[in-house]
Design an enzyme around this catalytic site. Structure first.
Site, PDB file in Angstrom:
ATOM      1  N   HIS A   1      -1.146  -4.578  -6.337  1.00 16.40           N
ATOM      2  CA  HIS A   1       0.028  -3.678  -6.298  1.00 16.40           C
ATOM      3  C   HIS A   1       0.086  -2.826  -7.571  1.00 16.40           C
ATOM      4  O   HIS A   1       0.345  -1.625  -7.507  1.00 16.40           O
ATOM      5  CB  HIS A   1       1.333  -4.480  -6.233  1.00 16.40           C
ATOM      6  CG  HIS A   1       1.541  -5.274  -4.986  1.00 16.40           C
ATOM      7  ND1 HIS A   1       1.794  -6.631  -4.996  1.00 16.40           N
ATOM      8  CD2 HIS A   1       1.559  -4.903  -3.669  1.00 16.40           C
ATOM      9  CE1 HIS A   1       1.974  -7.057  -3.752  1.00 16.40           C
ATOM     10  NE2 HIS A   1       1.822  -6.038  -2.932  1.00 16.40           N
TER      11      HIS A   1
ATOM     12  N   LYS B   1      12.996 -12.483   6.939  1.00 13.60           N
ATOM     13  CA  LYS B   1      11.819 -12.985   6.242  1.00 13.60           C
ATOM     14  C   LYS B   1      12.237 -13.864   5.062  1.00 13.60           C
ATOM     15  O   LYS B   1      12.964 -13.387   4.181  1.00 13.60           O
ATOM     16  CB  LYS B   1      11.018 -11.779   5.723  1.00 13.60           C
ATOM     17  CG  LYS B   1       9.516 -11.923   5.848  1.00 13.60           C
ATOM     18  CD  LYS B   1       8.895 -10.537   5.747  1.00 13.60           C
ATOM     19  CE  LYS B   1       7.611 -10.494   4.986  1.00 13.60           C
ATOM     20  NZ  LYS B   1       7.096  -9.129   4.868  1.00 13.60           N
TER      21      LYS B   1
ATOM     22  N   ARG C   1      -5.951  -2.063   2.140  1.00  7.45           N
ATOM     23  CA  ARG C   1      -7.034  -2.974   1.756  1.00  7.45           C
ATOM     24  C   ARG C   1      -8.149  -2.981   2.787  1.00  7.45           C
ATOM     25  O   ARG C   1      -9.295  -3.255   2.471  1.00  7.45           O
ATOM     26  CB  ARG C   1      -6.489  -4.398   1.608  1.00  7.45           C
ATOM     27  CG  ARG C   1      -5.683  -4.592   0.358  1.00  7.45           C
ATOM     28  CD  ARG C   1      -4.895  -5.861   0.416  1.00  7.45           C
ATOM     29  NE  ARG C   1      -3.879  -5.754   1.458  1.00  7.45           N
ATOM     30  CZ  ARG C   1      -2.912  -6.636   1.646  1.00  7.45           C
ATOM     31  NH1 ARG C   1      -2.850  -7.706   0.889  1.00  7.45           N
ATOM     32  NH2 ARG C   1      -2.024  -6.463   2.593  1.00  7.45           N
TER      33      ARG C   1
ATOM     34  N   SER D   1      -0.473 -11.210  -1.381  1.00 11.45           N
ATOM     35  CA  SER D   1       0.620 -12.082  -1.841  1.00 11.45           C
ATOM     36  C   SER D   1       0.691 -13.363  -1.006  1.00 11.45           C
ATOM     37  O   SER D   1       0.994 -14.437  -1.530  1.00 11.45           O
ATOM     38  CB  SER D   1       1.961 -11.349  -1.747  1.00 11.45           C
ATOM     39  OG  SER D   1       1.965 -10.227  -2.599  1.00 11.45           O
TER      40      SER D   1
HETATM   41  P1  ADP Z   1       4.787  -5.675   2.920  1.00  5.49           P
HETATM   42  O1  ADP Z   1       5.533  -6.914   3.284  1.00  5.49           O
HETATM   43  O2  ADP Z   1       5.569  -4.419   3.140  1.00  5.49           O
HETATM   44  O3  ADP Z   1       3.367  -5.578   3.432  1.00  5.49           O
HETATM   45  P2  ADP Z   1       3.618  -6.246   0.340  1.00  5.49           P
HETATM   46  O4  ADP Z   1       4.372  -6.600  -0.889  1.00  5.49           O
HETATM   47  O5  ADP Z   1       2.726  -7.287   0.914  1.00  5.49           O
HETATM   48  O6  ADP Z   1       4.721  -5.769   1.349  1.00  5.49           O
HETATM   49  O7  ADP Z   1       2.749  -4.935   0.102  1.00  5.49           O
HETATM   50  C1  ADP Z   1       3.283  -3.729  -0.326  1.00  5.49           C
HETATM   51  C2  ADP Z   1       2.218  -2.643  -0.281  1.00  5.49           C
HETATM   52  O8  ADP Z   1       1.162  -2.949  -1.172  1.00  5.49           O
HETATM   53  C3  ADP Z   1       1.550  -2.460   1.081  1.00  5.49           C
HETATM   54  O9  ADP Z   1       1.263  -1.095   1.259  1.00  5.49           O
HETATM   55  C4  ADP Z   1       0.270  -3.237   0.964  1.00  5.49           C
HETATM   56  O10 ADP Z   1      -0.725  -2.745   1.827  1.00  5.49           O
HETATM   57  C5  ADP Z   1      -0.081  -2.950  -0.489  1.00  5.49           C
HETATM   58  N1  ADP Z   1      -0.933  -3.990  -1.060  1.00  5.49           N
HETATM   59  C6  ADP Z   1      -0.757  -5.318  -1.032  1.00  5.49           C
HETATM   60  N2  ADP Z   1      -1.757  -5.956  -1.670  1.00  5.49           N
HETATM   61  C7  ADP Z   1      -2.604  -4.995  -2.120  1.00  5.49           C
HETATM   62  C8  ADP Z   1      -3.852  -5.007  -2.829  1.00  5.49           C
HETATM   63  N3  ADP Z   1      -4.429  -6.140  -3.192  1.00  5.49           N
HETATM   64  N4  ADP Z   1      -4.431  -3.820  -3.105  1.00  5.49           N
HETATM   65  C9  ADP Z   1      -3.846  -2.666  -2.706  1.00  5.49           C
HETATM   66  N5  ADP Z   1      -2.691  -2.590  -2.019  1.00  5.49           N
HETATM   67  C10 ADP Z   1      -2.070  -3.733  -1.733  1.00  5.49           C
END
Ligand code: ADP
Length: 157
Positions: A21, A45, A94, A132
């Site tokens: 992120h 959630k 990703r 995550s």
């Molecule tokens: P959500 O529940 O909306 O998917 P996340 O916190 O999991 O929320 O992710 C927020 C954003 O960050 C999303 O666009 C996700 O694709 C991106 N993201 C998550 N992990 C990574 C990573 N390792 N590299 C790049 N982008 C990521």
């Protein structure tokens, strides 16, 4: 700059925020004047970390970067964007799985609101496996997830 300031909302759960992120935000700063990391509150959630904890971590990580803000929101992301005068939504990709999911949301959002564009950045190859969900599994199993977490993010024991 005023009205033409390029503001992007980077929405997500950030449960917890990972190095993946952080990298998307850093690269996003090359495109936008301001990025609002927006922690979406989804009542359906159940998260591992509280809203306050996730907000504190993000504020600490970006405290030296005033162009990065962190806010909590509920409801529709597009409504939050309008409230913040943000014309862009930033999302990270990703894999093709992310792409298919993001494409649908991005296109539906654009159908509902002309004028808000979703901008996708592909993750750095070394981050494309970081999620995550898996970080939470590691923590739950008593493992060390430090390698996937931004510096200074300490998981309370
Ligand atoms: P959500 O529940 O909306 O998917 P996340 O916190 O999991 O929320 O992710 C927020 C954003 O960050 C999303 O666009 C996700 O694709 C991106 N993201 C998550 N992990 C990574 C990573 N390792 N590299 C790049 N982008 C990521």
């Amino acid at each position: 700059m005023g009205k033409n300031k390029k503001i992007a909302v980077f929405p997500g759960s950030f449960d917890p925020i990972t190095v993946g992120h952080v990298e998307i935000v850093s690269r996003g700063l090359l495109l936008f004047d301001e990025i609002i990391i927006a922690i979406g509150i989804n009542t359906e959630k159940k998260t591992m970390f509280t809203q306050q904890q996730r907000l504190d971590w993000i504020q600490k990580i970006f405290k030296k970067q005033p162009q990065v803000k962190c806010k909590v929101y509920s409801g529709m992301t597009i409504d939050f964007c309008k409230k913040e005068s943000a014309r862009f939504i930033l999302r990270g990709l990703r894999s093709s799985l992310d792409f298919e999911y993001e494409r649908i949301i991005g296109q539906m959002n654009r159908t509902m609101t002309a004028g808000i564009e979703t901008v996708f950045l592909t993750s750095a190859p070394e981050h494309s496996h970081i999620a995550s969900t898996v970080v939470r599994e590691i923590i739950r199993s008593g493992g060390d997830a430090t390698l996937f977490l931004p510096k200074g993010l300490i998981i309370p024991r």
